[in-house]
Design an enzyme around this catalytic site. Structure first.
Site: not given
Ligand code: NAD
Ligand code: UDP
Length: 336
Positions: A124, A148, A152
């Site tokens: 991120s 958080y 990362k």
């Molecule tokens: P999200 O919460 O929609 O998706 C994450 C998924 O991981 C969920 O379906 C959740 O059920 C699953 N999960 C969590 N812990 C788990 C575990 N221990 N085992 C199996 N499944 C598990 O989030 P997102 O927005 O799709 O983000 C995906 C990734 O991208 C994350 O790592 C997040 O930190 C990163 N990210 C997101 C953003 C954003 O703004 N959405 C920005 C930068 C980075």
């Protein structure tokens, strides 16, 4: 080619799932549904026209993940799974270090044990902390302002140490800027639980009548209109960035770290106006004090991603708002 998508039922994972199918890969979802709905699987079947391969379980379950990697002879892992709410990470830091850092350690152990050592990781722009200037290039100093962000950063360092110890690891670290938007079908999109922390889903919920007004956090930043500026990127472009990262790792075997953004910054008020245009709904807002830990502006240099991945974001703010609105208006309560 089977590719494991940890967190593949989530917001970014589900969109990437479709892009991978369209690119000829066979993605397999591993998700514990701690922050997503199993209903997304039906939607993915409707969009792709084929059965979804999905295993319910945790990345922290090493024997389970090892068995899965072996059984389907996975060629790579795209690792989305983790928790992502900044405020919650401040209130419950151990939850974040456990699931994000320890969870990733366990996933990597399972991958190492099965010699599946190709990984695309969801990092991120938060790893840049408060950047000294914009646009942000990948060599900027890293920092963090909350657990958080720290999780990362620690994972990025862990991946670097792993590659240093064993060059057979091939890792693409993708630093996302602000993912927004939804699949153009309107069948899948972002479905935050409880009150949204992020701007776009909050605006969408005001437009659909679930929230009375938007709090605009700060109107005294040194930006054009005083509100915070961010690099919003359409989730469809982001999904294609993952396909390109995977193809690049497979083709030349060189690890990489790149920003995925558009290289353009928009203010909070720019987003409000664009969403009003896309939805035809007025977005009521009130100015509120700055949110703790927020930076004035944050947008990416996209040069390296363009060079290394042959990838550039194509969709602009209007498409981001139009697609968010199509999803939100057709599913006012998300997947419920
Ligand atoms: P999200 O919460 O929609 O998706 C994450 C998924 O991981 C969920 O379906 C959740 O059920 C699953 N999960 C969590 N812990 C788990 C575990 N221990 N085992 C199996 N499944 C598990 O989030 P997102 O927005 O799709 O983000 C995906 C990734 O991208 C994350 O790592 C997040 O930190 C990163 N990210 C997101 C953003 C954003 O703004 N959405 C920005 C930068 C980075
Ligand atoms: N923001 C806002 N009201 C909200 C949520 C966000 O004014 O309800 C602002 C926030 O201060 C920032 C921008 O919108 O300037 C993007 O915030 P978001 O949380 O989506 O992304 P991040 O700050 O994590 O980049």
């Amino acid at each position: 080619m089977h590719i494991l998508l940890t967190g593949g039922a989530g917001y970014i994972g589900s969109h990437t799932y479709i892009a991978l199918v369209q690119a000829g890969f066979t993605p397999v979802i591993l998700d514990d549904f701690s922050n997503s709905s199993p209903l997304v699987l039906e939607r993915l079947e409707r969009i792709t026209g084929r059965a979804v391969l999905c295993e319910r379980g945790s990345i922290a379950d090493v024997p389970f993940v090892k068995a899965l990697l072996e059984r389907l002879q996975m060629q790579a892992v795209i690792h989305f799974a983790g928790f992502k709410a900044v405020g919650e990470s401040v209130a419950q830091p151990l939850k974040y270090y456990d699931n994000n850092v320890a969870g990733t350690t366990h996933l990597l152990q399972a991958m190492d044990a099965t010699a599946c050592r190709t990984l695309v990781f969801s990092s991120s722009a938060t790893v840049y902390g408060d950047p000294v200037s914009v646009p942000i290039t990948e060599d900027f100093a890293r920092g963090h302002t909350n657990p958080y962000g720290h999780s990362k950063l620690v994972i990025e360092d862990m991946l670097a140490a792993l590659q240093n110890s064993d060059p057979s690891w091939k890792v693409a670290v993708l630093r996302y800027f602000n993912p927004v938007g939804a699949h153009p079908s309107g069948l899948i999109g972002e479905d935050p639980r409880g009150t949204p922390n992020n701007l776009m889903p909050y605006v969408a919920q005001v437009a659909v009548g679930r929230r009375p007004f938007l709090n605009v956090y700060g109107n005294d930043y040194p930006t054009e209109d005083g509100t915070g500026v961010r690099d919003y990127i359409h989730v469809q472009d982001l999904a294609l960035g993952h396909v390109q990262a995977l193809k690049t790792l497979k083709a030349n075997g060189k690890s990489l770290t790149v920003n995925l953004g558009t290289g353009r910054g928009y203010s909070v008020l720019d987003v409000v106006r664009a969403f009003e245009k896309a939805s035809g709904k007025p977005i009521a807002f009130e100015f509120a004090p700055r949110r703790q830990g927020d930076v004035a502006q944050c947008y990416a240099s996209t040069t390296l991603a363009n060079q290394l991945l042959n990838w550039t974001a194509q969709l602009g703010l209007d498409a981001m708002c139009t697609d968010t609105w199509r999803w939100q208006s057709a599913n006012p309560n998300g997947f419920e």
